[in-house]
Design a protein around this motif. Structure first.
Motif, PDB file in Angstrom:
ATOM      1  N   ALA A 195       8.566 -20.525  43.857  1.00 30.61           N
ATOM      2  CA  ALA A 195       9.247 -21.795  44.143  1.00 30.61           C
ATOM      3  C   ALA A 195       9.178 -22.129  45.626  1.00 30.61           C
ATOM      4  CB  ALA A 195      10.698 -21.736  43.676  1.00 30.61           C
ATOM      5  N   GLU A 196       9.372 -21.134  46.488  1.00 26.43           N
ATOM      6  CA  GLU A 196       9.308 -21.382  47.925  1.00 26.43           C
ATOM      7  C   GLU A 196       7.894 -21.745  48.368  1.00 26.43           C
ATOM      8  OE1 GLU A 196      11.583 -21.818  50.075  1.00 26.43           O
ATOM      9  OE2 GLU A 196      13.300 -21.181  48.890  1.00 26.43           O
ATOM     10  N   VAL A 197       6.895 -21.110  47.764  1.00 24.94           N
ATOM     11  CA  VAL A 197       5.505 -21.437  48.105  1.00 24.94           C
ATOM     12  C   VAL A 197       5.206 -22.887  47.734  1.00 24.94           C
ATOM     13  CG1 VAL A 197       3.080 -20.900  47.722  1.00 24.94           C
ATOM     14  CG2 VAL A 197       4.758 -19.049  47.760  1.00 24.94           C
ATOM     15  N   LEU A 198       5.545 -23.272  46.520  1.00 28.13           N
ATOM     16  CA  LEU A 198       5.277 -24.635  46.061  1.00 28.13           C
ATOM     17  C   LEU A 198       6.059 -25.659  46.886  1.00 28.13           C
ATOM     18  CD1 LEU A 198       5.338 -24.001  42.200  1.00 28.13           C
ATOM     19  CD2 LEU A 198       3.320 -24.305  43.656  1.00 28.13           C
ATOM     20  N   THR A 199       7.307 -25.325  47.199  1.00 29.16           N
ATOM     21  CA  THR A 199       8.123 -26.220  48.015  1.00 29.16           C
ATOM     22  C   THR A 199       7.544 -26.354  49.421  1.00 29.16           C
ATOM     23  OG1 THR A 199      10.121 -25.638  46.771  1.00 29.16           O
ATOM     24  CG2 THR A 199      10.437 -26.639  48.942  1.00 29.16           C
ATOM     25  N   GLY A 200       7.133 -25.232  49.991  1.00 28.99           N
ATOM     26  CA  GLY A 200       6.568 -25.255  51.340  1.00 28.99           C
ATOM     27  C   GLY A 200       5.298 -26.076  51.411  1.00 28.99           C
ATOM     28  N   ARG A 201       4.452 -25.975  50.378  1.00 27.31           N
ATOM     29  CA  ARG A 201       3.218 -26.774  50.362  1.00 27.31           C
ATOM     30  C   ARG A 201       3.540 -28.265  50.399  1.00 27.31           C
ATOM     31  NH1 ARG A 201      -1.136 -25.909  46.032  1.00 27.31           N
ATOM     32  NH2 ARG A 201       0.554 -26.731  44.761  1.00 27.31           N
ATOM     33  N   THR A 202       4.590 -28.647  49.677  1.00 31.08           N
ATOM     34  CA  THR A 202       4.954 -30.069  49.618  1.00 31.08           C
ATOM     35  C   THR A 202       5.641 -30.520  50.894  1.00 31.08           C
ATOM     36  OG1 THR A 202       5.179 -29.957  47.209  1.00 31.08           O
ATOM     37  CG2 THR A 202       6.272 -31.787  48.330  1.00 31.08           C
ATOM     38  N   GLN A 203       6.619 -29.777  51.357  1.00 34.86           N
ATOM     39  CA  GLN A 203       7.399 -30.183  52.527  1.00 34.86           C
ATOM     40  C   GLN A 203       6.569 -30.233  53.797  1.00 34.86           C
ATOM     41  OE1 GLN A 203      10.761 -27.512  52.659  1.00 34.86           O
ATOM     42  NE2 GLN A 203      11.961 -28.784  51.251  1.00 34.86           N
ATOM     43  N   HIS A 204       5.581 -29.354  53.884  1.00 34.71           N
ATOM     44  CA  HIS A 204       4.769 -29.295  55.099  1.00 34.71           C
ATOM     45  C   HIS A 204       3.415 -29.966  54.922  1.00 34.71           C
ATOM     46  CE1 HIS A 204       7.806 -26.787  56.885  1.00 34.71           C
ATOM     47  NE2 HIS A 204       7.734 -25.940  55.882  1.00 34.71           N
ATOM     48  N   ALA A 205       3.319 -30.831  53.905  1.00 39.38           N
ATOM     49  CA  ALA A 205       2.132 -31.673  53.683  1.00 39.38           C
ATOM     50  C   ALA A 205       0.853 -30.871  53.527  1.00 39.38           C
ATOM     51  CB  ALA A 205       1.992 -32.685  54.814  1.00 39.38           C
ATOM     52  N   VAL A 206       0.964 -29.676  52.951  1.00 38.23           N
ATOM     53  CA  VAL A 206      -0.236 -28.886  52.665  1.00 38.23           C
ATOM     54  C   VAL A 206      -0.627 -29.169  51.218  1.00 38.23           C
ATOM     55  CG1 VAL A 206      -1.307 -26.610  52.801  1.00 38.23           C
ATOM     56  CG2 VAL A 206       0.629 -27.148  54.253  1.00 38.23           C
ATOM     57  N   MET A 207      -0.776 -30.455  50.932  1.00 38.99           N
ATOM     58  CA  MET A 207      -1.173 -30.929  49.612  1.00 38.99           C
ATOM     59  C   MET A 207      -1.799 -32.298  49.770  1.00 38.99           C
ATOM     60  SD  MET A 207       1.622 -30.159  46.609  1.00 38.99           S
ATOM     61  CE  MET A 207       0.697 -30.970  45.327  1.00 38.99           C
ATOM     62  N   PHE A 208      -2.586 -32.708  48.772  1.00 40.13           N
ATOM     63  CA  PHE A 208      -3.071 -34.073  48.755  1.00 40.13           C
ATOM     64  C   PHE A 208      -1.901 -35.000  48.402  1.00 40.13           C
ATOM     65  CE2 PHE A 208      -6.754 -31.415  47.553  1.00 40.13           C
ATOM     66  CZ  PHE A 208      -7.596 -31.738  48.606  1.00 40.13           C
ATOM     67  N   HIS A 209      -2.057 -36.306  48.682  1.00 45.34           N
ATOM     68  CA  HIS A 209      -0.974 -37.256  48.397  1.00 45.34           C
ATOM     69  C   HIS A 209      -0.638 -37.274  46.910  1.00 45.34           C
ATOM     70  CE1 HIS A 209      -0.643 -38.716  52.438  1.00 45.34           C
ATOM     71  NE2 HIS A 209      -1.916 -39.078  52.492  1.00 45.34           N
ATOM     72  N   ASP A 210      -1.637 -37.123  46.072  1.00 44.54           N
ATOM     73  CA  ASP A 210      -1.434 -36.979  44.633  1.00 44.54           C
ATOM     74  C   ASP A 210      -2.106 -35.671  44.209  1.00 44.54           C
ATOM     75  OD1 ASP A 210       0.057 -39.245  43.964  1.00 44.54           O
ATOM     76  OD2 ASP A 210      -1.748 -40.493  43.894  1.00 44.54           O
ATOM     77  N   PRO A 211      -1.495 -34.931  43.301  1.00 45.19           N
ATOM     78  CA  PRO A 211      -2.084 -33.670  42.852  1.00 45.19           C
ATOM     79  C   PRO A 211      -3.478 -33.866  42.260  1.00 45.19           C
ATOM     80  CG  PRO A 211       0.179 -33.871  42.118  1.00 45.19           C
ATOM     81  CD  PRO A 211      -0.208 -35.204  42.666  1.00 45.19           C
TER      82      PRO A 211
END
Length: 254
Positions: A195-211
């Motif tokens: 959960a923390e990994v997935l949350t961190g990816r989102t909060q710190h913009a280490v993801m595309f704008h859409d999955p």
């Protein structure tokens, strides 16, 4: 993540009486001091071997000695520091930290070491989650299968239109269910880590704008494989998800 206290009166009580001027409640102040020190330690601002003085901490945050002692106890439970009489609070070597503690993960993901931390945690996921998915296909209850399907469909619904917060909720639920449905209590305890990994990816913009649509589809197919009791397919599909997550890091957090 801080938690606000019940009000100014509680804040004054925590400071030892009506003279306290803290604008936060006792629990809010505790969380603030803990997060600030935890972030600083994990970011290397207080390197291993450095000594923190409790009286200086109390003065810096305008906190009571009780609050500081409680914060130090929490940091000790994470093996970030150790207290020694006549020495003070000493930062422990990095290799002794409880790196599985969700708060330690959160702090490290907020720091400059984020890319390495994300990669380390994603490699851990790639080793554990495919096996967990295979076990879930053999052991999941009908209720868990239904919950897994609902989580996957929720990911589909929120995968467009920059709905990353909604997508995150369903993504976390999906992976928690897989780990729990494995029937392995050790895997299940990793739910907070994931959960923390997935949350961190989102909060710190280490993801595309859409999955990635392919990744979303893979989650749906994993839910189908678990529901159908196909362990080999569930494991193989989850491994594809893990490989994709590592490839995303190559692009977004090299």
């Amino acid at each position: 993540m801080t938690t606000e206290g019940p009000g100014d009166q509680a804040g004054q009580a925590d400071r030892g009486g009506p003279g306290g001027q803290s604008s936060q409640g006792g629990q809010g102040l505790h969380s603030h001091v803990l997060d600030t020190l935890g972030l600083a330690i994990t970011a290397g601002e207080h390197p291993p071997g450095s000594v923190l003085r409790t009286d200086e901490i109390a003065e810096r945050f305008d906190a009571s000695r009780t609050v500081v002692r409680e914060v130090v106890r929490v940091l000790e439970s994470m093996h970030l520091v150790e207290s020694r009489r006549r020495v003070g609070v000493t930062v422990r070597p990095t290799e002794e930290w409880n790196v599985y503690d969700p708060r330690v993960i959160r702090w490290r993901l907020a720091g400059t070491d984020r890319p390495r931390q994300l990669r380390s945690l994603t490699v851990l996921r790639s080793a554990i989650e495919p096996v967990a998915a295979g076990l879930a296909a053999a052991r999941a209850t009908p209720e868990q299968c239904a919950e897994l399907t609902e989580a996957a469909l929720g990911m589909v619904r929120t995968s467009r239109g920059h709905q990353l917060d909604g997508y995150l909720r369903h993504d976390i639920a999906f992976h928690r269910i897989v780990l729990n449905a494995s029937g392995n209590e050790m895997f299940a305890r990793l739910g907070d880590v994931v959960a923390e990994v997935l949350t961190g990816r989102t909060q710190h913009a280490v993801m595309f704008h859409d999955p990635d649509p392919a990744a979303v589809t893979l989650h749906v197919r994993v839910a189908e494989a678990v529901r159908e009791g196909d362990a080999a397919r569930a494991e193989a599909l989850t491994r594809q998800i893990a490989v994709g997550a590592l490839e995303e890091l190559d692009v977004l957090a090299p």
